[in-house]
Design a protein around this motif. Structure first.
Motif, PDB file in Angstrom:
ATOM      1  N   ALA A  38      13.433  45.649   3.341  1.00  0.00           N
ATOM      2  CA  ALA A  38      13.021  46.112   2.006  1.00  0.00           C
ATOM      3  C   ALA A  38      14.226  46.250   1.077  1.00  0.00           C
ATOM      4  N   GLY A  96      11.893  48.091  -6.066  1.00  0.00           N
ATOM      5  CA  GLY A  96      10.965  48.033  -4.926  1.00  0.00           C
ATOM      6  C   GLY A  96       9.628  47.435  -5.316  1.00  0.00           C
ATOM      7  N   ALA A 100       8.027  43.774  -4.244  1.00  0.00           N
ATOM      8  CA  ALA A 100       6.690  43.624  -3.657  1.00  0.00           C
ATOM      9  C   ALA A 100       5.846  42.655  -4.474  1.00  0.00           C
TER      10      ALA A 100
END
Length: 184
Positions: A38, A96, A100
């Motif tokens: 991530a 983040g 995604a």
């Protein structure tokens, strides 16, 4: 006593250095993807955001300072520049979520491409030397594409992990090539 001339030796050393550096970079990026998937995706997203902002500034600058462009071309460059800058700023606001979103987009894009690739394989069956393998490939490609469309984030995560594994393996091989490369 070496029979290689200094120019050839220098070229070989340059190639070995390039192979080694490329291998080390691939290995490090692969490890980062596998250990911190991530965070690495967020860093890649940040790099894309920086690119968008720099591109936006370039387009805006072209539109503002160009003396050879017409009015509409200048306006178009300025608008495009502003859009790039806004996109980069939005990406930086939440790396983040943007990572995604990129992952879902890429999952959908790859899914569509795999479906199209499978359909194209079926349409070229008449000219195929191995019809069984062509049909097998087409079916697998279409099923994989549909799977990605139904779960693009999961599919993108699997592809991200495969990229990380591939980079580690290829990085190690590239480093080995750097140590064993003999000449041109």
């Amino acid at each position: 006593m070496s029979t290689a001339n200094p120019l050839e030796k220098s070229a070989v050393n340059g190639i070995r250095t390039a192979l080694g550096i490329g291998g080390v970079v691939a290995l490090i990026v692969g490890i980062l993807i596998l250990v911190w998937p991530a965070k690495t995706a967020a860093v890649v997203t940040g790099i894309i955001a920086v690119y968008a902002i720099i591109g936006g500034l370039t387009y805006a600058g072209l539109g503002i300072f160009s003396k050879s462009m017409g009015g509409w071309a200048r306006i178009g460059h300025i608008v495009l520049g502003v859009l790039f800058i806004i996109a980069g700023a939005i990406a930086f606001a939440n790396l983040g979520a943007t990572a995604a979103t990129f992952a879902v987009f890429l999952g959908i894009l790859v899914g569509i491409m795999w479906i199209v690739e499978g359909v194209v394989a079926l349409t070229t069956l008449s000219g195929s030397a191995s019809k069984v393998w062509s049909v097998f490939f087409a079916i697998i490609s279409i099923i994989a594409g549909i799977t990605l469309l139904f779960s693009p984030l999961w599919g993108a995560l699997v592809l991200w992990w495969l990229l990380g594994i591939s980079l580690v393996v290829l990085g190690i091989i590239q480093i080995a090539r750097a140590f064993t490369f003999k000449g041109l």
